[in-house]
Design an enzyme around this catalytic site. Sequence first.
Site, mmCIF file in Angstrom:
data_model
loop_
_atom_site.group_PDB
_atom_site.id
_atom_site.type_symbol
_atom_site.label_atom_id
_atom_site.label_comp_id
_atom_site.label_asym_id
_atom_site.label_seq_id
_atom_site.Cartn_x
_atom_site.Cartn_y
_atom_site.Cartn_z
ATOM 1 N N ASP A 162 8.421 -8.694 -6.439
ATOM 2 C CA ASP A 162 7.286 -9.636 -6.310
ATOM 3 C C ASP A 162 7.885 -10.948 -6.625
ATOM 4 O O ASP A 162 7.515 -11.973 -6.123
ATOM 5 C CB ASP A 162 6.001 -9.262 -7.466
ATOM 6 C CG ASP A 162 6.726 -8.433 -8.638
ATOM 7 O OD1 ASP A 162 7.808 -8.216 -8.716
ATOM 8 O OD2 ASP A 162 5.963 -8.444 -9.794
ATOM 9 N N LYS B 217 11.677 -2.519 -7.089
ATOM 10 C CA LYS B 217 10.818 -2.442 -8.223
ATOM 11 C C LYS B 217 11.083 -1.402 -9.091
ATOM 12 O O LYS B 217 10.139 -0.518 -9.439
ATOM 13 C CB LYS B 217 9.291 -2.437 -7.551
ATOM 14 C CG LYS B 217 7.876 -2.414 -8.412
ATOM 15 C CD LYS B 217 7.667 -4.035 -8.481
ATOM 16 C CE LYS B 217 6.734 -4.056 -9.557
ATOM 17 N NZ LYS B 217 6.195 -5.471 -9.911
ATOM 18 N N TYR C 152 7.129 5.683 4.176
ATOM 19 C CA TYR C 152 6.819 5.876 5.976
ATOM 20 C C TYR C 152 7.273 6.978 6.082
ATOM 21 O O TYR C 152 7.224 7.398 7.438
ATOM 22 C CB TYR C 152 7.854 4.637 6.664
ATOM 23 C CG TYR C 152 7.419 2.998 6.483
ATOM 24 C CD1 TYR C 152 7.092 2.655 5.261
ATOM 25 C CD2 TYR C 152 6.804 2.523 7.655
ATOM 26 C CE1 TYR C 152 6.625 1.385 4.926
ATOM 27 C CE2 TYR C 152 6.366 1.249 7.464
ATOM 28 C CZ TYR C 152 6.387 0.594 6.142
ATOM 29 O OH TYR C 152 5.980 -0.666 6.158
ATOM 30 N N ASP D 165 9.540 -4.278 5.340
ATOM 31 C CA ASP D 165 8.421 -4.285 6.470
ATOM 32 C C ASP D 165 7.558 -5.706 6.105
ATOM 33 O O ASP D 165 7.683 -6.634 6.738
ATOM 34 C CB ASP D 165 7.726 -3.299 6.291
ATOM 35 C CG ASP D 165 6.719 -3.342 7.650
ATOM 36 O OD1 ASP D 165 6.678 -4.295 8.453
ATOM 37 O OD2 ASP D 165 5.953 -2.603 7.805
#
Length: 331
Positions: free
Chosen positions: A203, A170, A123, A227
Amino acid sequence: MYDVTLIPGDGIGPEVAAATVRVLSATGIELRWHTVMAGAEAAGREGNPLPPAVLESIQRDKVALKGPTATPIGTGHRSVNVALRKTLDLYANLRPVKSLPGVKSRYDGVDLVVVRENTEDLYSGLEHVVVPGVVESIKIITEKASTRIAKFAFAYAREHARKRITAVHKANIMKLSDGLFLDCCRAVAAAYPEITYDEMIVDNTCMQLVLDPTRFDVMLLENLYGDIVSDLCAGFIGGLGMAPGANIGETVAIFEAVHGSAPDIAGKNKANPMALILSGTMMLDHLREHEAAERVRSAVYSVLREGKKLTGDLGGTAGTTEIAEAIASRV
Ligand code: NAI
């Protein structure tokens, strides 16, 4: 008397903001609202989606209640939210997700908190065309911001008697950036032996959440994962119309719902104001007006339990203004 900046925002923003002001005024707590315009409408009128007067007002009042602001997709002005969070250094995005009485959902007993880093990651808005047909979007992760959000999450957990923090990442793929985020979380976790700390790949986290969200307590995430996971979690408690939130910095805090400007239902008195009203209770707690905050929460729960006055998203036919009146009269 508290001075509070009010940003009604775009789309359903002015409707849910008016409903929230109505309900909070029923508490008897004196709130002096300073209304300023930001978002797509301000961009149209003043040529700037975030006029300087908005920042000045928030910096003066230190507390703001904000409706959603619309951001054009793919082109156009930069997100007002990203700009506010970065300019005012509102580094922590706090989103409690709690099952509510009377709300039909496939999940019961959900009581988790999403803590999202609010100032960096993808972002940062650092995008450029390398050569035609190739675009680079830069993910920034710093030790400073990661440590700060981890400290916020652990301090929050301790203060609210939460038992477990799950850092979501991740780092199997983004070994350096998410690896740094995890290193910072681990270092902070070491100072909180009474709080169980674990880690989960994003995930798998989504799958585990959908299977059983009650297994989660506090979730600690970078900006983008936070988010996405926040909206996923809103689905456990009746949808975006029910999910409150806050953007918190060292000195300033802005309270806003998770949802956006909902252009599909804007101007029709159909929006569920409860998400922003519950964000308003977080604001009252922030102002240490806990008794008033509790009264508003009880009034919301009472309306939900009765089930007669609900907006379309919860299967009812009542309008935004009716819901506000029903809650305000109980407050
Ligand atoms: P959205 O949250 O506005 O809408 C998604 C779906 O949820 C729509 O079907 C909408 O009708 C429904 N919904 C949302 N809030 C609701 C409420 N209070 N009551 C009943 N139904 C509700 O998300 P979308 O469509 O992705 O974004 C629309 C605009 O909002 C975009 O311009 C986006 O940039 C902006 N946005 C602003 C945010 C903010 O200011 N904090 C956050 C998210 C999006």
